[in-house]
Write an enzyme that holds these catalytic residues in place. Structure first.
Site, PDB file in Angstrom:
ATOM      1  CB  CYS A  98      -2.043   6.801   1.548  1.00 23.12           C
ATOM      2  SG  CYS A  98      -3.085   5.615   2.381  1.00 23.12           S
ATOM      3  CD  GLU A 153      -2.880  -1.231   0.503  1.00 17.35           C
ATOM      4  OE1 GLU A 153      -3.142  -0.230  -0.194  1.00 17.35           O
ATOM      5  OE2 GLU A 153      -3.501  -2.290   0.428  1.00 17.35           O
TER       6      GLU A 153
HETATM    7  P1  NAD Z   1       9.490   6.686   4.534  1.00 17.30           P
HETATM    8  O1  NAD Z   1       9.311   6.014   3.246  1.00 17.30           O
HETATM    9  O2  NAD Z   1      10.881   6.975   5.019  1.00 17.30           O
HETATM   10  O3  NAD Z   1       8.780   5.884   5.716  1.00 17.30           O
HETATM   11  C1  NAD Z   1       7.452   5.410   5.618  1.00 17.30           C
HETATM   12  C2  NAD Z   1       7.333   4.226   6.529  1.00 17.30           C
HETATM   13  O4  NAD Z   1       8.133   3.182   6.028  1.00 17.30           O
HETATM   14  C3  NAD Z   1       7.846   4.508   7.938  1.00 17.30           C
HETATM   15  O5  NAD Z   1       6.961   3.946   8.857  1.00 17.30           O
HETATM   16  C4  NAD Z   1       9.190   3.805   8.007  1.00 17.30           C
HETATM   17  O6  NAD Z   1       9.435   3.229   9.264  1.00 17.30           O
HETATM   18  C5  NAD Z   1       9.031   2.705   7.017  1.00 17.30           C
HETATM   19  N1  NAD Z   1      10.290   2.382   6.366  1.00 17.30           N
HETATM   20  C6  NAD Z   1      11.198   3.224   5.861  1.00 17.30           C
HETATM   21  N2  NAD Z   1      12.215   2.545   5.317  1.00 17.30           N
HETATM   22  C7  NAD Z   1      11.926   1.240   5.492  1.00 17.30           C
HETATM   23  C8  NAD Z   1      12.566   0.038   5.126  1.00 17.30           C
HETATM   24  N3  NAD Z   1      13.711   0.033   4.441  1.00 17.30           N
HETATM   25  N4  NAD Z   1      11.979  -1.128   5.467  1.00 17.30           N
HETATM   26  C9  NAD Z   1      10.803  -1.141   6.119  1.00 17.30           C
HETATM   27  N5  NAD Z   1      10.147  -0.037   6.487  1.00 17.30           N
HETATM   28  C10 NAD Z   1      10.704   1.133   6.168  1.00 17.30           C
HETATM   29  O7  NAD Z   1       8.705   7.994   4.456  1.00 17.30           O
HETATM   30  P2  NAD Z   1       8.391   9.138   5.493  1.00 17.30           P
HETATM   31  O8  NAD Z   1       9.409  10.232   5.460  1.00 17.30           O
HETATM   32  O9  NAD Z   1       8.043   8.586   6.835  1.00 17.30           O
HETATM   33  O10 NAD Z   1       7.127   9.675   4.753  1.00 17.30           O
HETATM   34  C11 NAD Z   1       7.331  10.165   3.429  1.00 17.30           C
HETATM   35  C12 NAD Z   1       6.331   9.670   2.476  1.00 17.30           C
HETATM   36  O11 NAD Z   1       5.914   8.349   2.738  1.00 17.30           O
HETATM   37  C13 NAD Z   1       5.054  10.446   2.516  1.00 17.30           C
HETATM   38  O12 NAD Z   1       5.192  11.613   1.795  1.00 17.30           O
HETATM   39  C14 NAD Z   1       4.087   9.509   1.898  1.00 17.30           C
HETATM   40  O13 NAD Z   1       4.158   9.585   0.504  1.00 17.30           O
HETATM   41  C15 NAD Z   1       4.597   8.149   2.283  1.00 17.30           C
HETATM   42  N6  NAD Z   1       3.789   7.545   3.332  1.00 17.30           N
HETATM   43  C16 NAD Z   1       2.726   6.839   2.919  1.00 17.30           C
HETATM   44  C17 NAD Z   1       1.906   6.255   3.858  1.00 17.30           C
HETATM   45  C18 NAD Z   1       0.707   5.483   3.427  1.00 17.30           C
HETATM   46  O14 NAD Z   1      -0.215   5.352   4.217  1.00 17.30           O
HETATM   47  N7  NAD Z   1       0.695   4.914   2.235  1.00 17.30           N
HETATM   48  C19 NAD Z   1       2.191   6.399   5.205  1.00 17.30           C
HETATM   49  C20 NAD Z   1       3.322   7.119   5.599  1.00 17.30           C
HETATM   50  C21 NAD Z   1       4.128   7.682   4.636  1.00 17.30           C
END
Ligand code: NAD
Length: 478
Positions: A286, A252
């Site tokens: 999202c 997702e």
């Molecule tokens: P990010 O991609 O760094 O992190 C998003 C989530 O993924 C966090 O909970 C983080 O712990 C996890 N994550 C990060 N790297 C990971 C890895 N290698 N393995 C497993 N989990 C990992 O992003 P962010 O700075 O927290 O948010 C930025 C963008 O992420 C937002 O602008 C949005 O587009 C997206 N986002 C989407 C959702 C959603 O519900 N689809 C939720 C949060 C963030």
């Protein structure tokens, strides 16, 4: 460290224990920027313990009757309901959303757990009419095996609930890594499952360095299924890791939901619905409505109404009386708002509401409406994931549909129109996983939730959400 925030730990074999990994990270209250607790950091040995425990427990849990599994899940849902106020406070402290939204989210999480508790009892196989009288063909639905789940910080209860409840109802065990920003809510939920009688090892919670944890868990032969919610860039990496060992994945990912307000729309309804869904959780959703393509005949009326509603919202600490929108969850978000909005204004966009932080501490951003935003501005192309609505004029339904489909994302889309012909056409032509026409209620326990294109694949929620954790086995008997 704040005293009302719970003690954190890794949750393995139904017990909290400290992480043995290296490095340091703190959980922060986004309304004040103050530290709430130290994040437990899992070491490889800790992850090995969680894996061994998930493997051990799977042998018993898969054989536990669907009815018994269902009873435990329902009991956990009731414990969450009974503790709604305490759990909501934890969520608001670590995530920022206003207390009422935390309560609503936890109720929804309990609702999701109940839904999967029931759905697990209906994981039917089927009997397939045979070509020969002495051979019977049937299918059995069997749990995939231990699951590695990764959930983000925007919905610390609902997103884990979808992954955990579906896994457990299907007979899988689950190791979940909640976001580093919001571990407390997931730990509270795990505690509720343990108290409901979930056997040791069926559910583990680990935190620490995200890429180390995901790389290690996904590569383990014990894990048979991966579920991730987060950004498209991390989703790509997760899919690649899972591909290396041929594991089933549900992704997702990000969206950039278009809202098509057509010539024949009920403009006031469109503005009121959009304001309610745009600014909840400070826009960090999202499926948040974001790119507004509004017919020129109703454009000015719509922008005026949406901006007035945005400007009237009370933005404050989510725990304070009367707050309608809290801070953003982490410092990366207001930084992104500043950069994206600054870029759009430089490109010619007009600020119709908000446009600035409006606070001198915490991670706040004012509800913002930008009008006349050029399609080339970054904010029209990158998901802002914040309390900002970007509006453009369109002059036909054809133009609206083309604009909606322009980006590589396809998670949610919305439209407002009084015409059945338009509705049917939108249903056929908009490239999206979920479409709300004249409403934005697209996210219920019983409805499938998922995207297409760069927004990921697979569904969570609905009966499709359970299938993601089941293997189909054909049995040919004679
Ligand atoms: P990010 O991609 O760094 O992190 C998003 C989530 O993924 C966090 O909970 C983080 O712990 C996890 N994550 C990060 N790297 C990971 C890895 N290698 N393995 C497993 N989990 C990992 O992003 P962010 O700075 O927290 O948010 C930025 C963008 O992420 C937002 O602008 C949005 O587009 C997206 N986002 C989407 C959702 C959603 O519900 N689809 C939720 C949060 C963030």
């Amino acid at each position: 460290m704040a005293s009302s925030y719970p003690e954190l730990g890794l949750f393995i074999d139904n017990r909290l224990r400290p992480g043995r990994g290296e490095g340091e990270r703190v959980v922060i209250n986004p309304a004040s920027g103050e530290a709430l607790a130290r994040l437990p950091i899992a070491s490889r040995d800790d992850l090995d313990d969680a894996l061994a425990s998930a493997e051990r427990a799977f042998a018993g849990w898969r054989k536990t009757s669907a009815l018994e599994r269902s009873n435990i899940l329902r009991k956990a849902a009731n414990i969450i309901r009974a503790r709604l106020d305490d759990y909501a406070r934890i969520m608001t402290l670590e995530q920022g959303k206003v207390l009422m939204e935390s309560r609503i989210e936890l109720s929804a999480a309990a609702d999701i757990i109940d839904w999967f508790a029931e759905e697990g009892r209906r994981a039917y196989g089927r009997v397939i009419p045979s070509r020969q009288p002495d051979i019977r063909y049937s299918t059995l639905m069997q749990p995939v095996g231990p699951v590695a789940a990764f959930s983000p910080w925007n919905f610390p209860a609902v997103i884990p609930a979808r992954k955990v409840a579906a896994s457990l109802a299907a007979g899988c065990t689950c190791i979940i890594k909640p976001a580093e920003e919001t571990p407390g809510t997931m730990l509270a939920i795990a505690q509720a499952f343990a108290e409901a009688g979930l056997p040791e090892g069926v559910l583990s919670v680990v935190t620490g360095h995200p890429s180390e944890i995901s790389t290690y868990l996904i590569a383990s032969p014990i894990i048979r299924k991966v579920s991730f919610t987060g950004s498209t860039s991390v989703g790509r990496e997760i899919a690649r890791l899972a591909g290396d060992s041929i594991k089933r994945v549900t992704l997702e990912l990000g969206g950039h939901a278009p809202v098509l307000v057509l010539e024949d729309a009920d403009v006031e309804k469109a503005a009121a619905t959009s304001a309610a869904f745009k600014f909840r959780n400070a826009g960090q959703v999202c499926i948040a409505p974001t790119r507004f393509y509004v017919h020129e005949k109703v454009h000015d009326e719509f922008v005026e109404s949406l901006s007035a509603k945005a400007g009237a919202l009370k933005v404050a600490d989510g725990l304070s009386q009367g707050a309608q929108m809290g801070p953003m969850a982490n410092p990366r978000r207001p930084e992104a708002m500043e950069s994206l909005i600054g870029d759009a204004v430089k490109a010619g966009a007009r600020v119709a509401a908000g446009g600035e932080s409006g606070a001198n501490r915490g991670f706040f951003w004012q509800p913002t409406v930008l009008a006349d935003v050029p399609e080339t501005a970054r904010i029209m192309n990158e998901e802002p994931f914040g309390p900002v609505a970007v509006v453009r004029r369109i002059s036909s339904t054809d133009e609206a549909i083309a604009a909606a489909n322009r980006l590589p994302f396809g998670l949610a889309a919305y439209a407002f129109t009084r015409s059945t012909a338009n509705s049917i056409r939108l249903g056929e032509e908009v490239e999206t996983g979920m479409l709300g026409i004249n409403n934005m209620m697209i996210n219920l326990a019983e409805t499938p939730f998922g995207g297409v294109k760069d927004s990921g694949y697979g569904s969570e929620g609905g009966s499709e959400g359970l299938e993601a954790y089941l293997n189909v086995k054909l049995v040919s008997e004679s």
